[in-house]
Design an enzyme around this catalytic site. Structure first.
Site, PDB file in Angstrom:
ATOM      1  N   LYS A   6       0.175   4.329  -0.313  1.00 54.10           N
ATOM      2  CA  LYS A   6      -0.403   5.574   0.219  1.00 54.10           C
ATOM      3  C   LYS A   6      -0.122   6.716  -0.763  1.00 54.10           C
ATOM      4  O   LYS A   6      -0.138   6.493  -1.968  1.00 54.10           O
ATOM      5  CB  LYS A   6       0.157   5.851   1.613  1.00 54.10           C
ATOM      6  CG  LYS A   6       0.077   4.601   2.497  1.00 54.10           C
ATOM      7  CD  LYS A   6       0.320   4.849   3.930  1.00 54.10           C
ATOM      8  CE  LYS A   6       0.216   3.522   4.678  1.00 54.10           C
ATOM      9  NZ  LYS A   6       0.232   3.691   6.104  1.00 54.10           N
TER      10      LYS A   6
ATOM     11  N   GLU B 297      -5.245  -4.470  10.727  1.00 58.20           N
ATOM     12  CA  GLU B 297      -4.151  -3.534  10.944  1.00 58.20           C
ATOM     13  C   GLU B 297      -4.428  -2.715  12.206  1.00 58.20           C
ATOM     14  O   GLU B 297      -5.227  -1.769  12.166  1.00 58.20           O
ATOM     15  CB  GLU B 297      -4.040  -2.564   9.768  1.00 58.20           C
ATOM     16  CG  GLU B 297      -3.813  -3.218   8.428  1.00 58.20           C
ATOM     17  CD  GLU B 297      -3.302  -2.218   7.401  1.00 58.20           C
ATOM     18  OE1 GLU B 297      -2.171  -2.376   6.969  1.00 58.20           O
ATOM     19  OE2 GLU B 297      -4.016  -1.264   7.074  1.00 58.20           O
TER      20      GLU B 297
ATOM     21  N   SER C 188       3.539  -1.887  10.258  1.00 56.61           N
ATOM     22  CA  SER C 188       4.997  -1.987  10.446  1.00 56.61           C
ATOM     23  C   SER C 188       5.569  -3.359  10.078  1.00 56.61           C
ATOM     24  O   SER C 188       6.512  -3.827  10.713  1.00 56.61           O
ATOM     25  CB  SER C 188       5.380  -1.579  11.872  1.00 56.61           C
ATOM     26  OG  SER C 188       5.032  -0.227  12.102  1.00 56.61           O
TER      27      SER C 188
ATOM     28  N   GLY D 222       2.792   2.453  10.554  1.00 54.33           N
ATOM     29  CA  GLY D 222       3.835   3.470  10.384  1.00 54.33           C
ATOM     30  C   GLY D 222       4.574   3.826  11.659  1.00 54.33           C
ATOM     31  O   GLY D 222       5.322   4.806  11.700  1.00 54.33           O
TER      32      GLY D 222
ATOM     33  N   GLU E 209      -6.545   5.125   7.798  1.00 49.33           N
ATOM     34  CA  GLU E 209      -6.291   6.540   7.475  1.00 49.33           C
ATOM     35  C   GLU E 209      -7.522   7.166   6.833  1.00 49.33           C
ATOM     36  O   GLU E 209      -7.814   8.344   7.053  1.00 49.33           O
ATOM     37  CB  GLU E 209      -5.053   6.649   6.561  1.00 49.33           C
ATOM     38  CG  GLU E 209      -3.780   6.431   7.366  1.00 49.33           C
ATOM     39  CD  GLU E 209      -2.617   5.861   6.577  1.00 49.33           C
ATOM     40  OE1 GLU E 209      -2.630   5.891   5.336  1.00 49.33           O
ATOM     41  OE2 GLU E 209      -1.673   5.363   7.237  1.00 49.33           O
TER      42      GLU E 209
ATOM     43  N   HIS F  15      -9.439   1.647   4.945  1.00 50.52           N
ATOM     44  CA  HIS F  15      -8.130   1.787   5.599  1.00 50.52           C
ATOM     45  C   HIS F  15      -8.279   2.786   6.755  1.00 50.52           C
ATOM     46  O   HIS F  15      -9.031   3.762   6.644  1.00 50.52           O
ATOM     47  CB  HIS F  15      -7.090   2.279   4.587  1.00 50.52           C
ATOM     48  CG  HIS F  15      -5.701   2.259   5.150  1.00 50.52           C
ATOM     49  ND1 HIS F  15      -5.236   3.230   6.002  1.00 50.52           N
ATOM     50  CD2 HIS F  15      -4.704   1.355   5.019  1.00 50.52           C
ATOM     51  CE1 HIS F  15      -3.992   2.923   6.358  1.00 50.52           C
ATOM     52  NE2 HIS F  15      -3.651   1.790   5.773  1.00 50.52           N
TER      53      HIS F  15
ATOM     54  N   ASN G  71       0.877  -1.175   0.000  1.00 51.63           N
ATOM     55  CA  ASN G  71       0.000   0.000   0.000  1.00 51.63           C
ATOM     56  C   ASN G  71       0.906   1.214   0.000  1.00 51.63           C
ATOM     57  O   ASN G  71       1.503   1.542   1.015  1.00 51.63           O
ATOM     58  CB  ASN G  71      -0.888  -0.021   1.254  1.00 51.63           C
ATOM     59  CG  ASN G  71      -1.634   1.289   1.443  1.00 51.63           C
ATOM     60  OD1 ASN G  71      -1.758   2.084   0.509  1.00 51.63           O
ATOM     61  ND2 ASN G  71      -2.135   1.527   2.651  1.00 51.63           N
TER      62      ASN G  71
HETATM   63  P1  PGA Z   1       2.994   0.436   7.428  1.00 50.34           P
HETATM   64  O1  PGA Z   1       1.531   0.703   6.838  1.00 50.34           O
HETATM   65  O2  PGA Z   1       3.463  -0.897   6.868  1.00 50.34           O
HETATM   66  O3  PGA Z   1       3.842   1.583   6.916  1.00 50.34           O
HETATM   67  O4  PGA Z   1       2.888   0.407   8.909  1.00 50.34           O
HETATM   68  C1  PGA Z   1       0.611  -0.342   6.698  1.00 50.34           C
HETATM   69  C2  PGA Z   1      -0.685   0.174   6.117  1.00 50.34           C
HETATM   70  O5  PGA Z   1      -1.116   1.278   6.473  1.00 50.34           O
HETATM   71  O6  PGA Z   1      -1.341  -0.507   5.307  1.00 50.34           O
END
Ligand code: PGA
Length: 256
Positions: A12, A168, A214, A174, A98, A96, A10
């Site tokens: 982003k 997640e 992560s 992140g 976010e 997601h 992903n």
């Molecule tokens: P990350 O993001 O691997 O950077 O923690 C995962 C995601 O948001 O799908």
């Protein structure tokens, strides 16, 4: 039926078209490392999807990060499911964290998106996860299973079987912190149980459940080795082709 593991990036809001092309070229040079015992996908920004479709090695499927639930209409700035399906998008993320947090997406909207993605013939990747205060309050299971129930509302068992769920934890995204593989397995098992309750054990056994938050080359195997975890949704560590290939190799190591 055995579930085929899925490694999904992903991106982003990262990568221009030129950067996406460079990634795809680099991945193409290492494509021998991507075996067909695992499925791969990259969810790029909309502007990169065309170059990814043309340039990614054939094993790597195209994914999108968002979609509007309507087929078309006066929705300035939005992208319809059919527009994504038209040029070969296979996976679309829905819900997601976010998008839920920063753009106010409700469970109801996420459910509409899931349905629209399926109606357009693509695979929905329903993202769920608790935030840190919900974790502290000990309500992870309730939050996550609630998001799964709402997200899959109105779907037939056959449709549910083809959906991918990405667990997640919000606090792990992140942040460099991950759930322990044990904790992630516990939640994945609960997700499968709630699906079994509603749609039967056979359907639940076909749903692929990913862990995200992560994930990196050096920890991905520990998640995928868990019984109910069938792959990973990876943000930061999916941006670099070498790291993507290292994760592919780690997942293949578990499968073999
Ligand atoms: P990350 O993001 O691997 O950077 O923690 C995962 C995601 O948001 O799908």
């Amino acid at each position: 039926m055995a579930r085929i593991p899925l490694l999904m990036g992903n991106w982003k809001m990262y990568k221009t078209v030129a950067e996406a092309r460079a990634f795809a070229e680099a991945l193409g040079q290492q494509s021998a490392a991507l075996g067909d015992d695992v499925e791969y996908a990259i969810c790029g920004p909309f502007t990169t999807l065309h170059v990814l479709r043309v340039m990614l090695p054939t094993q790597v499927k195209l994914g999108a990060q968002n979609v509007h639930p309507e087929k078309e209409g006066a929705y300035t700035g939005e992208i319809a499911p059919g527009m994504l399906a038209e040029f070969g998008t296979k996976y679309v993320l829905a819900g997601h964290s976010e998008r839920r947090m920063l753009f106010g997406e409700s469970d109801q909207l996420v459910n509409q998106k899931v349905r629209a993605i399926l109606e357009a013939g693509m695979t929905a990747v329903l993202c769920v996860g608790e935030n840190s205060s919900q974790k502290q309050d000990g309500i992870t299971k309730e939050v996550v299973t609630g998001q799964v129930r709402h997200g899959l509302e109105g779907l037939t068992a056959e449709q549910v079987a083809g959906v991918v769920i990405a667990y997640e934890p919000v606090w792990a995204i992140g942040s460099g912190k991950t759930a322990t593989p044990d904790d992630a397995q516990y939640v994945a098992k609960e997700i499968r149980a709630i699906i079994a309750e509603k749609h039967g054990a056979d359907t639940a056994s076909q749903v692929r459940i990913l862990y995200g938050g992560s994930v990196k080359p050096d920890n991905i195997a520990s998640f995928v080795a868990e019984d109910d975890i069938d792959g990973a949704l990876v943000g930061g560590a999916s941006l670099d082709p070498t790291s993507f290939v290292a994760m592919a190799e780690a997942v293949r190591g578990v499968v073999r």
